[in-house]
Write an enzyme that holds these catalytic residues in place. Structure first.
Site, PDB file in Angstrom:
ATOM      1  N   LYS A  83      -6.082  14.937  -7.399  1.00  0.00           N
ATOM      2  CA  LYS A  83      -5.730  15.662  -6.174  1.00  0.00           C
ATOM      3  C   LYS A  83      -6.963  16.427  -5.689  1.00  0.00           C
ATOM      4  O   LYS A  83      -7.572  17.196  -6.461  1.00  0.00           O
ATOM      5  CB  LYS A  83      -4.607  16.645  -6.521  1.00  0.00           C
ATOM      6  CG  LYS A  83      -3.673  16.982  -5.403  1.00  0.00           C
ATOM      7  CD  LYS A  83      -2.505  17.787  -6.001  1.00  0.00           C
ATOM      8  CE  LYS A  83      -1.532  18.244  -4.969  1.00  0.00           C
ATOM      9  NZ  LYS A  83      -0.550  19.173  -5.563  1.00  0.00           N
ATOM     10  N   VAL A  84      -7.331  16.201  -4.449  1.00  0.00           N
ATOM     11  CA  VAL A  84      -8.489  16.903  -3.874  1.00  0.00           C
ATOM     12  C   VAL A  84      -8.042  17.564  -2.569  1.00  0.00           C
ATOM     13  O   VAL A  84      -7.132  17.071  -1.895  1.00  0.00           O
ATOM     14  CB  VAL A  84      -9.672  15.936  -3.595  1.00  0.00           C
ATOM     15  CG1 VAL A  84     -10.205  15.329  -4.884  1.00  0.00           C
ATOM     16  CG2 VAL A  84      -9.292  14.836  -2.606  1.00  0.00           C
TER      17      VAL A  84
END
Ligand code: G3P
Length: 217
Positions: A83-84
């Site tokens: 997740k960014v």
């Protein structure tokens, strides 16, 4: 619509998984903090319970840092989704990590333009935050609908993962619009089973059953 559970509490994930209600899990730094657990240890345990995508979030602010953290997180299990955040650096990291074959969830999305960029960068999931838009007197569901339209216009394969879901009503609205996935706290998923007419009907049936004097067992 797939259900992801937005928590790092393994007991709650296990309970819902046993009912077939869990297609994946999302975590973030706040949820890891709430769990009081080590990120790698708790994420590995979650991946042992759930076969579907399990999002684990990077915390670096620069692309190289996110890429390095993402690669480290993917060592935990094959179903890790990195997740960014939806920043320019996050989009760069998304492009590199998805190019390496990793699933990427681009989070903290608050506009259709941001969602368009994430799709172009190869995101597996885009996470528009519904509740936080509602918090500032906007309608978070309008964003889900806008992204659905944009993605369908161009046949983008990025999945819309409705996030920051706060109520059972959010879940049904997301499903009606056609979100691919909704991630919600366990309490919200359980709340979906409730209806006052179910309670009222059950009470009436039980009252009549008492009058029959019968027993099934
Ligand atoms: O899925 C994202 C979620 O964890 C954020 O939810 O309620 O803090 O806006 P909330």
């Amino acid at each position: 619509m797939k259900f992801f559970v937005d928590t790092a509490e393994v007991d709650q994930i296990r309970e819902l998984a046993e009912l077939g209600m869990v297609d994946g899990v999302t975590t973030n730094p706040s949820l890891i903090m709430k769990s009081g657990r080590d990120i790698k240890e708790v994420t590995a345990e979650i991946c042992g319970i759930v076969d579907g995508p399990v999002s684990a979030e990077t915390v670096a602010l620069d692309a190289d840092g996110m890429i390095a953290e993402g690669r480290e997180l993917t060592k935990i299990a094959p179903n890790i989704t990195v997740k960014v955040p939806l920043t320019w650096a996050g989009l760069k990291a998304c492009k590199v990590l998805s190019g390496e074959g990793h699933m990427v969830n681009v989070t903290l999305c608050f506009s259709a333009n941001q969602a368009l960029l994430a799709a172009k960068a190869g995101a597996t999931f885009i996470s528009p935050f519904v509740g936080r838009l509602d918090d500032i007197n906007l309608d978070g569901m309008d964003l889900i609908a806008d992204i659905r339209t944009v993605y369908d216009n161009y046949d983008f394969k990025t999945q819309i993962l409705a996030a920051s879901i706060r109520s059972a009503n959010h879940m049904s609205q997301a499903a009606l619009i056609g979100a691919d996935v909704a991630t919600a706290p366990p309490s919200v998923i359980k709340k979906m089973a409730e209806h006052p007419l179910t309670d009222k009907g059950l009470a009436a049936f039980l009252a009549d059953w008492e009058k029959t004097g019968q027993k099934i067992l």
